[in-house]
Scaffold this active site. Structure first.
Site, mmCIF file in Angstrom:
data_model
loop_
_atom_site.group_PDB
_atom_site.id
_atom_site.type_symbol
_atom_site.label_atom_id
_atom_site.label_comp_id
_atom_site.label_asym_id
_atom_site.label_seq_id
_atom_site.Cartn_x
_atom_site.Cartn_y
_atom_site.Cartn_z
ATOM 1 N N TYR A 57 -6.367 2.134 6.198
ATOM 2 C CA TYR A 57 -5.379 1.103 5.874
ATOM 3 C C TYR A 57 -5.380 -0.100 6.808
ATOM 4 O O TYR A 57 -4.712 -1.091 6.540
ATOM 5 C CB TYR A 57 -3.969 1.688 5.836
ATOM 6 C CG TYR A 57 -3.567 2.320 7.163
ATOM 7 C CD1 TYR A 57 -3.621 3.693 7.339
ATOM 8 C CD2 TYR A 57 -3.160 1.545 8.233
ATOM 9 C CE1 TYR A 57 -3.274 4.280 8.534
ATOM 10 C CE2 TYR A 57 -2.810 2.117 9.445
ATOM 11 C CZ TYR A 57 -2.873 3.478 9.590
ATOM 12 O OH TYR A 57 -2.534 4.049 10.784
ATOM 13 N N LYS A 65 10.895 3.500 2.467
ATOM 14 C CA LYS A 65 10.903 4.952 2.272
ATOM 15 C C LYS A 65 11.412 5.310 0.883
ATOM 16 O O LYS A 65 12.458 4.814 0.468
ATOM 17 C CB LYS A 65 11.806 5.602 3.317
ATOM 18 C CG LYS A 65 11.250 5.523 4.730
ATOM 19 C CD LYS A 65 10.121 6.514 4.892
ATOM 20 C CE LYS A 65 9.565 6.469 6.288
ATOM 21 N NZ LYS A 65 9.528 7.709 6.978
ATOM 22 N N CYS A 96 21.034 31.880 32.163
ATOM 23 C CA CYS A 96 20.790 32.129 30.744
ATOM 24 C C CYS A 96 19.271 32.133 30.530
ATOM 25 O O CYS A 96 18.604 31.119 30.727
ATOM 26 C CB CYS A 96 21.471 31.046 29.914
ATOM 27 S SG CYS A 96 21.219 31.210 28.155
ATOM 28 N N CYS A 110 27.216 32.454 23.714
ATOM 29 C CA CYS A 110 25.780 32.193 23.688
ATOM 30 C C CYS A 110 25.053 33.386 23.076
ATOM 31 O O CYS A 110 25.266 34.516 23.504
ATOM 32 C CB CYS A 110 25.286 31.949 25.112
ATOM 33 S SG CYS A 110 23.497 31.849 25.205
ATOM 34 N N CYS A 136 22.923 34.958 26.246
ATOM 35 C CA CYS A 136 23.522 35.573 27.435
ATOM 36 C C CYS A 136 24.982 35.945 27.240
ATOM 37 O O CYS A 136 25.592 36.543 28.114
ATOM 38 C CB CYS A 136 23.361 34.655 28.638
ATOM 39 S SG CYS A 136 24.380 33.184 28.534
ATOM 40 N N LYS A 170 2.180 4.653 1.596
ATOM 41 C CA LYS A 170 2.217 5.173 2.959
ATOM 42 C C LYS A 170 1.718 6.617 2.894
ATOM 43 O O LYS A 170 2.414 7.490 2.380
ATOM 44 C CB LYS A 170 3.635 5.115 3.511
ATOM 45 C CG LYS A 170 3.727 5.442 4.978
ATOM 46 C CD LYS A 170 5.063 5.001 5.536
ATOM 47 C CE LYS A 170 5.091 5.054 7.041
ATOM 48 N NZ LYS A 170 5.158 6.416 7.575
ATOM 49 N N CYS A 206 25.760 26.207 26.163
ATOM 50 C CA CYS A 206 25.946 27.396 26.983
ATOM 51 C C CYS A 206 25.941 26.895 28.429
ATOM 52 O O CYS A 206 24.949 26.337 28.880
ATOM 53 C CB CYS A 206 24.803 28.388 26.766
ATOM 54 S SG CYS A 206 24.744 29.649 28.054
ATOM 55 N N ASP A 233 0.827 10.234 3.962
ATOM 56 C CA ASP A 233 1.583 11.085 4.871
ATOM 57 C C ASP A 233 0.653 12.104 5.528
ATOM 58 O O ASP A 233 0.425 13.177 5.000
ATOM 59 C CB ASP A 233 2.685 11.789 4.070
ATOM 60 C CG ASP A 233 3.790 12.284 4.968
ATOM 61 O OD1 ASP A 233 3.767 11.948 6.172
ATOM 62 O OD2 ASP A 233 4.657 13.017 4.488
ATOM 63 N N GLU A 273 0.869 -1.176 0.000
ATOM 64 C CA GLU A 273 0.000 0.000 0.000
ATOM 65 C C GLU A 273 0.897 1.215 0.000
ATOM 66 O O GLU A 273 2.054 1.132 0.406
ATOM 67 C CB GLU A 273 -0.847 0.034 1.285
ATOM 68 C CG GLU A 273 -1.913 -1.020 1.351
ATOM 69 C CD GLU A 273 -2.438 -1.179 2.781
ATOM 70 O OE1 GLU A 273 -2.575 -0.172 3.495
ATOM 71 O OE2 GLU A 273 -2.704 -2.322 3.169
HETATM 72 P P1 AMP Z 1 5.759 5.688 11.355
HETATM 73 O O1 AMP Z 1 4.963 6.788 12.013
HETATM 74 O O2 AMP Z 1 6.762 6.202 10.369
HETATM 75 O O3 AMP Z 1 6.305 4.696 12.319
HETATM 76 O O4 AMP Z 1 4.729 4.883 10.453
HETATM 77 C C1 AMP Z 1 3.573 4.344 10.979
HETATM 78 C C2 AMP Z 1 2.396 5.155 10.527
HETATM 79 O O5 AMP Z 1 2.265 5.132 9.123
HETATM 80 C C3 AMP Z 1 1.107 4.594 11.006
HETATM 81 O O6 AMP Z 1 0.799 5.024 12.308
HETATM 82 C C4 AMP Z 1 0.122 5.158 10.008
HETATM 83 O O7 AMP Z 1 -0.412 6.343 10.509
HETATM 84 C C5 AMP Z 1 0.949 5.521 8.806
HETATM 85 N N1 AMP Z 1 0.496 4.893 7.563
HETATM 86 C C6 AMP Z 1 0.229 5.569 6.425
HETATM 87 N N2 AMP Z 1 -0.165 4.742 5.468
HETATM 88 C C7 AMP Z 1 -0.181 3.492 5.972
HETATM 89 C C8 AMP Z 1 -0.524 2.209 5.452
HETATM 90 N N3 AMP Z 1 -0.897 2.041 4.182
HETATM 91 N N4 AMP Z 1 -0.431 1.140 6.285
HETATM 92 C C9 AMP Z 1 -0.021 1.304 7.569
HETATM 93 N N5 AMP Z 1 0.309 2.488 8.108
HETATM 94 C C10 AMP Z 1 0.235 3.584 7.330
HETATM 95 ZN ZN ZN Z 2 23.317 31.366 27.422
#
Ligand code: AMP
Ligand code: ZN
Length: 670
Positions: free
Chosen positions: A225, A312, A430, A406, A409, A116, A424, A118, A114
């Protein structure tokens, strides 16, 4: 019309609007015009106003939002929400496959790939086909209850269609499609407002808006998903995706079945190119072992399912000019160099700043002011500089000399051997460090002090009222009321917020102290290993590193914190004010050790106890409850509704099934 007929008319109208909604948002195939839809909605809302006794939290009218929420409560997920391990190439994938084959004793797996998505993950709880609760992922164990906001998201069915299990938790990703995101930003631009960073953050921010009417205005979409449902027996992930579509969820049709890793790679390569054509953002592929029975054999690690892995996509890169470097000091005194860039568009967002991490990183890249640099966006919010285009380097470009003092400070910065960061050392004087520590202390994941924000912290600090977190608890109305912007109401809210924060459990207090390297997870580990601040303060290096996941660096930091009498003094004051300095054990009472050494898997539903109570019983009698059936399982506590595939699995592994009566008899032998 008599009452019954009126009620029926109201319910029919609701049903009809649910259908139109589904056709419009999920199927993208409306059968009536927007105008007609609005008219029908108006009729429904008028009826609902006339007959408040027939109100329904899942009526289509809740889509428009309404009602302010005073804040969000946290709630535990019924089933944990896991993260995913990452992979970046075929060899990572094949390592993963080999490990899994070995673990399960199988010869091969088939996979579902599937995209992923975002966005922000959400857990949707359905009972008898109605949405009853929506919880953000949070830390995976518990999250924020955002049900009213989620009810406004049109792609989420409020009532399910067809044949669904009595209880289930549906997992989806809340996203904002790119086009809608651009439109939002164009509107902001026109109003002279600051632009949103990217669709993901805007989606997750939208879920936390206090006014659900505002949420209803946001173009949020939910892509589904996964799920957790105790009584549902599905053969594989594909069957689930198809079932979810039939219940009314939006499941993108981009998933594919792959019979081996070479097909998985074809999918990855295809979408690595094609993803820019998609209406929403994706940062990779999720590869899932498709058969449910295989998934159950593989189970979970502490963080993620063994049966799924994220692949990824290579990060996106652009080049731009590094105009300057500025330095920021955090609450621990650590100094971060930040590159100021000529604004450039990267993966749909305008990037103006990039983290340069530390002096080593700057030296490694051999950066100069005025360089043309490559900027990359990985999973993190702030992009990073990953290289220099030397062709464009001007002959007189000067190397960057790291700040010596810094920026706040002026104190000379120091570097500790073994740590790449500059610090610092002016911990106690600070200003940004002082206010930073207090801001951390009151933050939501720490003491969660309501009625107090960063601005007020700075105000109180400048007024000389607070210099460390303990001073907060000494605040009183006489000191606060004379201050600008501190009306009676805000003063009493602040004091109430502080009082309420005293109930936070010990591990949150420990996290709130802001000991370097002691994040949320480490705080939990330390709290359950040592149980109290006194024991922790006395712990030796050896005792500390003996705890799971605690290394030398964390141990040294904890020890040096408690060696400083000034730290001890304010922590002692916190204790005097009544904050929790000990972990309150929930399972203090132990009944017996009848189940010692046994791992028991609870499956199905019971009449004598709930599933959670069953697990508690197991624990209190010295046993462990396992999440999936394997050779190591001692027996399965089997309720009614236990799925046939699980039964077959237990049988094939020779794991006995015990029903609830037999189980209770087992425990009577005390
Ligand atoms: P990560 O946050 O990078 O560990 O990835 C896990 C998260 O990917 C899950 O909590 C989901 O919210 C998200 N995610 C998005 N698409 C999918 C998918 N097709 N299957 C499973 N998780 C997904
Ligand atoms: Zn400082």
């Amino acid at each position: 019309m008599d009452e019954l007929t009126e009620k029926k008319a109201l319910e029919d109208l609701r049903e009809e609007l649910h259908q139109h909604n589904y056709r419009y948002y999920v199927l993208d195939e409306p059968v009536i015009s927007d105008f007609e839809f609005d008219q029908k909605m108006k009729v429904l809302m008028a009826l609902e106003e006339r007959f408040p006794q027939w109100s329904d939290p899942n009526s289509p009218s809740v889509r428009v939002g309404g009602g302010l929420s005073p804040g969000f409560t946290t709630m535990a997920h019924g089933y944990r929400m896991y993260s995913l391990d990452n992979s970046y190439d075929l060899s990572d994938l094949s390592d993963w496959e080999q490990r899994n084959l070995k673990l399960s004793g199988q010869d091969s797996f088939s996979y579902i790939c599937e995209l992923k998505y975002d966005g922000a993950s959400i857990n949707l709880i359905y009972e008898n086909g109605a949405l009853v609760q929506a919880i953000t992922r949070g830390d995976g164990v518990e999250g924020d209850v955002v049900t009213a906001n989620i009810r406004t998201v049109s792609t989420i069915p409020l009532k399910l269609k067809g044949d669904y299990p009595k209880y289930m938790e549906i997992r989806g990703e809340i996203i904002i499609p790119n086009q809608e995101f651009d439109r939002m930003n164009q509107e902001r631009l026109a109003r002279g407002e600051e632009l949103y960073m990217n669709p993901r953050n805007t989606a997750s921010g939208s879920l936390k808006l206090l006014d659900s009417k505002q949420v209803a205005q946001r173009p949020l979409v939910c892509l589904v998903y996964g799920m957790a449902a105790p009584e549902l027996d599905l053969l594989d992930q594909e069957e689930f995706l198809v079932a979810a579509q039939s219940w009314g969820f939006k499941v993108p049709n981009t998933f594919a079945k792959c019979s081996d890793l070479s097909q998985v790679m074809e999918y990855v390569n295809h979408w690595s190119e094609q993803r820019h054509e998609l209406p929403y953002e994706t940062d990779g592929v999720v590869v899932k072992v498709s058969r449910k029975s295989h998934q159950e054999m593989l189970g979970f690690t502490a963080k993620s399912p063994r049966w799924a892995i994220a692949y990824k996509f290579p990060a996106q890169q652009v080049s731009t000019v590094l105009e300057d470097v500025v330095y920021q000091v955090g609450r621990t005194g650590a100094v971060t160099p930040v590159g100021q860039l000529t604004p450039v568009l990267l993966a749909g967002t305008v990037v103006k700043r990039a983290s340069l991490h530390n002096a080593d990183q700057i030296a490694l890249l051999d950066l100069r002011i005025g360089d043309r640099v490559y900027v990359e966006k990985g999973g993190e919010i702030i992009p990073k500089v990953v290289g220099v285009d030397l062709e464009y380097r001007k002959p007189d470009a000067k190397p960057i000399t790291f700040a010596e003092n810094c920026p706040d400070c002026g104190t000379e910065l120091i570097r500790v051997p073994g740590d790449a960061k500059h610090y610092c050392p002016n911990t106690w004087a600070c200003n940004v460090q002082i206010t930073g520590r207090i801001e951390h202390f009151i933050s939501r994941k720490a003491m969660d002090v309501q009625g107090l924000g960063s601005e007020t912290v700075i105000l109180l600090f400048q007024a000389g009222l607070i210099a460390n977190p303990a001073d907060l608890y000494a605040l009183n109305p006489q000191d606060l009321l004379p201050l600008e912007r501190m009306a009676e109401k805000s003063v009493s809210q602040l004091l109430l917020g502080l009082e309420a924060s005293k109930k936070q459990p010990f591990h949150k207090v420990l996290f709130a102290l802001g000991i370097r390297y002691v994040g949320e997870t480490v705080a939990k580990k330390l709290s359950s290993a040592f149980g109290s601040i006194t024991a922790l303060a006395r712990a030796t290096q050896e005792e500390l590193v003996a705890v799971d996941e605690i290394g030398d660096r964390i141990a040294a930091s904890v020890i040096s914190f408690f060696q400083d009498p000034r730290q001890v003094a304010w922590v002692q004051r916190l204790a005097d004010y009544g904050l929790n300095m000990e972990e309150v054990s929930q399972e203090d009472a132990v009944f017996s050790d009848l189940l010692a050494g046994q791992t028991i898997v609870v499956s199905g539903v019971f009449t004598l106890f709930s599933r959670d109570e069953a697990k508690e019983l197991i624990q209190k009698h010295g046993g462990k409850s396992g999440s999936s059936i394997s050779k190591k399982t001692s027996f399965v506590l089997a309720g009614s509704d236990m799925g046939p595939s699980k039964k077959a699995l237990a049988e094939s592994l020779g794991v006995p099934l015990v029903d609830e009566q037999a189980f209770m008899q087992m425990l009577q032998k005390v």
